[in-house]
Design a protein around this motif. Sequence first.
Motif, short mmCIF file in Angstrom:
data_model
loop_
_atom_site.label_atom_id
_atom_site.label_comp_id
_atom_site.label_asym_id
_atom_site.label_seq_id
_atom_site.Cartn_x
_atom_site.Cartn_y
_atom_site.Cartn_z
N GLN A 5 -66.92 88.28 -14.84
CA GLN A 5 -66.12 88.05 -13.64
C GLN A 5 -66.25 86.61 -13.14
N ARG A 6 -67.44 86.05 -13.24
CA ARG A 6 -67.63 84.65 -12.78
C ARG A 6 -66.80 83.69 -13.62
N PHE A 7 -66.75 83.94 -14.93
CA PHE A 7 -65.92 83.11 -15.80
C PHE A 7 -64.46 83.26 -15.43
N LEU A 8 -64.00 84.49 -15.24
CA LEU A 8 -62.60 84.72 -14.87
C LEU A 8 -62.27 84.07 -13.53
N ASP A 9 -63.21 84.11 -12.58
CA ASP A 9 -62.99 83.45 -11.29
C ASP A 9 -62.86 81.94 -11.46
N LEU A 10 -63.67 81.37 -12.33
CA LEU A 10 -63.60 79.94 -12.60
C LEU A 10 -62.25 79.57 -13.21
N ALA A 13 -59.50 79.76 -10.62
CA ALA A 13 -59.51 78.58 -9.74
C ALA A 13 -58.85 77.40 -10.43
N SER A 14 -59.11 77.22 -11.72
CA SER A 14 -58.47 76.14 -12.46
C SER A 14 -56.96 76.34 -12.51
N ARG A 15 -56.53 77.57 -12.72
CA ARG A 15 -55.10 77.85 -12.82
C ARG A 15 -54.35 77.55 -11.52
N VAL A 80 -52.62 71.83 -24.32
CA VAL A 80 -53.90 72.28 -24.86
C VAL A 80 -53.85 73.80 -25.00
N TYR A 81 -54.32 74.30 -26.15
CA TYR A 81 -54.42 75.75 -26.30
C TYR A 81 -55.77 76.13 -26.86
N LEU A 90 -59.51 75.42 -18.29
CA LEU A 90 -60.65 74.63 -17.82
C LEU A 90 -60.57 73.20 -18.33
N SER A 91 -60.17 73.04 -19.58
CA SER A 91 -60.06 71.70 -20.16
C SER A 91 -58.97 70.88 -19.48
#
Length: 123
Positions: A5-10, A13-15, A80-81, A90-91
């Motif tokens: 979930q923390r990764f998905l939240d990050l 936020a980037s999106r 980027v993909y 994220l990139s």
Amino acid sequence: MQHSQRFLDLVDASRQVIQETNVAQVEQWQAQGDAFVLIDNREESEWAKGHIPGAVYMGRGILERDIEHRYPDLDQKIVVYCGGGYRSALSVENLQKMGYRNVWSMDGGIRGWQQANLPLSES
């Protein structure tokens, strides 16, 4: 893969602060002959199993380090993909922080490309 979930939240936020495109749009840009750089941001072992034709490899671990040497124009259109559109989001946020103004993350990643039955290249 089940992401934390923390990764998905990050990623979410980037999106909120990046530009995203999708597989159909990237395919259309290629078909039209639009000038853009397509960067495969996955691990080298993933790249070796197949990648989108015309893509260049710049893995997540080296993208920010090497991008300016290969593509110094901050207005260069760059897509980027990755596998599904998470790492690329994220990139792309980092590339924007570095001053790149025309960078896009391809939502769906290579899995979306494959699901659309589009061709792959192998190394």
